[in-house]
Motif scaffolding. Structure first.
Motif, PDB file in Angstrom:
ATOM      1  N   ALA A   1      -2.854  -5.194  -6.937  1.00  0.00           N
ATOM      2  CA  ALA A   1      -4.150  -5.865  -6.791  1.00  0.00           C
ATOM      3  C   ALA A   1      -4.004  -7.383  -6.900  1.00  0.00           C
ATOM      4  CB  ALA A   1      -5.125  -5.350  -7.846  1.00  0.00           C
ATOM      5  N   LEU A   2      -3.229  -7.862  -7.863  1.00  0.00           N
ATOM      6  CA  LEU A   2      -3.089  -9.302  -8.078  1.00  0.00           C
ATOM      7  C   LEU A   2      -2.291  -9.982  -6.972  1.00  0.00           C
ATOM      8  CD1 LEU A   2      -2.336  -9.530 -11.907  1.00  0.00           C
ATOM      9  CD2 LEU A   2      -4.448 -10.153 -10.737  1.00  0.00           C
ATOM     10  N   LEU A   3      -1.164  -9.393  -6.575  1.00  0.00           N
ATOM     11  CA  LEU A   3      -0.260 -10.077  -5.640  1.00  0.00           C
ATOM     12  C   LEU A   3      -0.617  -9.833  -4.177  1.00  0.00           C
ATOM     13  CD1 LEU A   3       3.225  -9.470  -7.305  1.00  0.00           C
ATOM     14  CD2 LEU A   3       1.820 -11.535  -7.408  1.00  0.00           C
ATOM     15  N   TYR A   4      -1.072  -8.647  -3.843  1.00  0.00           N
ATOM     16  CA  TYR A   4      -1.253  -8.286  -2.444  1.00  0.00           C
ATOM     17  C   TYR A   4      -2.706  -8.330  -1.985  1.00  0.00           C
ATOM     18  CZ  TYR A   4       3.504  -6.351  -2.594  1.00  0.00           C
ATOM     19  OH  TYR A   4       4.858  -6.181  -2.727  1.00  0.00           O
ATOM     20  N   VAL A   5      -3.646  -7.972  -2.850  1.00  0.00           N
ATOM     21  CA  VAL A   5      -5.017  -7.748  -2.417  1.00  0.00           C
ATOM     22  C   VAL A   5      -5.947  -8.909  -2.744  1.00  0.00           C
ATOM     23  CG1 VAL A   5      -7.017  -6.227  -2.639  1.00  0.00           C
ATOM     24  CG2 VAL A   5      -4.716  -5.248  -2.636  1.00  0.00           C
ATOM     25  N   MET A   6      -5.887  -9.416  -3.962  1.00  0.00           N
ATOM     26  CA  MET A   6      -6.827 -10.437  -4.414  1.00  0.00           C
ATOM     27  C   MET A   6      -6.731 -11.690  -3.569  1.00  0.00           C
ATOM     28  SD  MET A   6      -7.357 -11.951  -8.229  1.00  0.00           S
ATOM     29  CE  MET A   6      -6.052 -13.129  -8.136  1.00  0.00           C
ATOM     30  N   ARG A   7      -7.839 -12.127  -3.035  1.00  0.00           N
ATOM     31  CA  ARG A   7      -7.879 -13.334  -2.201  1.00  0.00           C
ATOM     32  C   ARG A   7      -8.651 -14.431  -2.893  1.00  0.00           C
ATOM     33  NH1 ARG A   7      -3.882 -11.583   0.269  1.00  0.00           N
ATOM     34  NH2 ARG A   7      -4.098 -10.252   2.068  1.00  0.00           N
TER      35      ARG A   7
ATOM     36  N   MET B   1       0.832  -1.212   0.000  1.00  0.00           N
ATOM     37  CA  MET B   1       0.000   0.000   0.000  1.00  0.00           C
ATOM     38  C   MET B   1       0.863   1.257   0.000  1.00  0.00           C
ATOM     39  SD  MET B   1      -3.256  -0.879   2.407  1.00  0.00           S
ATOM     40  CE  MET B   1      -3.922   0.729   2.147  1.00  0.00           C
ATOM     41  N   LEU B   2       1.943   1.236   0.783  1.00  0.00           N
ATOM     42  CA  LEU B   2       2.843   2.389   0.827  1.00  0.00           C
ATOM     43  C   LEU B   2       3.437   2.652  -0.556  1.00  0.00           C
ATOM     44  CD1 LEU B   2       4.162   4.546   2.566  1.00  0.00           C
ATOM     45  CD2 LEU B   2       5.938   2.886   3.156  1.00  0.00           C
TER      46      LEU B   2
END
Length: 195
Positions: A189-195, A67-68
């Motif tokens: 979005a793909l690596l960090y957020v999408m679950r 996010m940072l």
């Protein structure tokens, strides 16, 4: 029959709408987007084949660092966009300062990414730590190369603002930098957020 004559327009001429930057830069940007698009599709296919393994590995990433970095790059793009507007208005000193601020944010992005990589490697998550981390290092590594290239391009833009001041060069540099930002948003979005 009387002929009706129109009075000449007294409104100021409006600038013609144009695609910002140089056509060659747009070819490069579109080519990069297609290549990254293929990477993203391949990642999604592999993730669909092993969702639990990808989700488990994903838990080891720092959402805070991701996010940072996203905020840093969005801020950088804002500076660069404002710099283009300042250059169009003829305020080249302000445009130069904004371009430097955008580049500084890009350097901060690289610093955060290097810190994040070193933390992951110290924890034992390297390129060979499973499919997810293979994709993680490949996608973020190729993107990091693009950020470094973007910093070089912003350096060229800064030189341009100090010397010849060709708007096509300034706009081309900004176009590339915004592509780098867009790619990071998808990677985040793909690596960090999408679950």
């Amino acid at each position: 029959m009387t002929e009706t004559r129109q009075a000449p327009s007294t409104s100021p001429a409006r600038p013609e709408a144009h695609l910002p930057g140089d056509g060659a830069m747009w070819v490069m940007v579109l080519g990069d987007l297609i290549i990254f698009g293929a990477y993203f599709v391949i990642y999604m296919v592999h993730r669909a084949m092993a969702p639990e393994a990808f989700l488990t590995a994903q838990q080891h990433l720092s959402l805070t660092a991701g996010m940072l970095n996203t905020v840093v790059l969005l801020t950088s793009s804002w500076f660069v966009a404002r710099g283009v507007l300042a250059a169009r208005a003829g305020d080249h000193t302000r445009a130069l300062r904004l371009t430097y601020a955008g580049g500084l944010c890009g350097a901060v992005f690289i610093g955060i990414k290097v810190y994040e990589w070193s933390a992951k490697i110290t924890e034992g998550y390297s390129l060979g730590s499973g499919e997810f981390f293979g994709f993680y290092y490949m996608l973020t590594g190729v993107h990091l190369f693009h950020v470094a290239l973007g910093l070089l391009i912003l350096g060229i833009v800064a030189r341009e603002l100090r010397t010849r001041r060709r708007m096509s060069m300034v706009e081309s540099g900004a176009t590339y930098w915004h592509m780098v930002d867009l790619l990071w948003i998808v990677i985040f979005a793909l690596l960090y957020v999408m679950r």
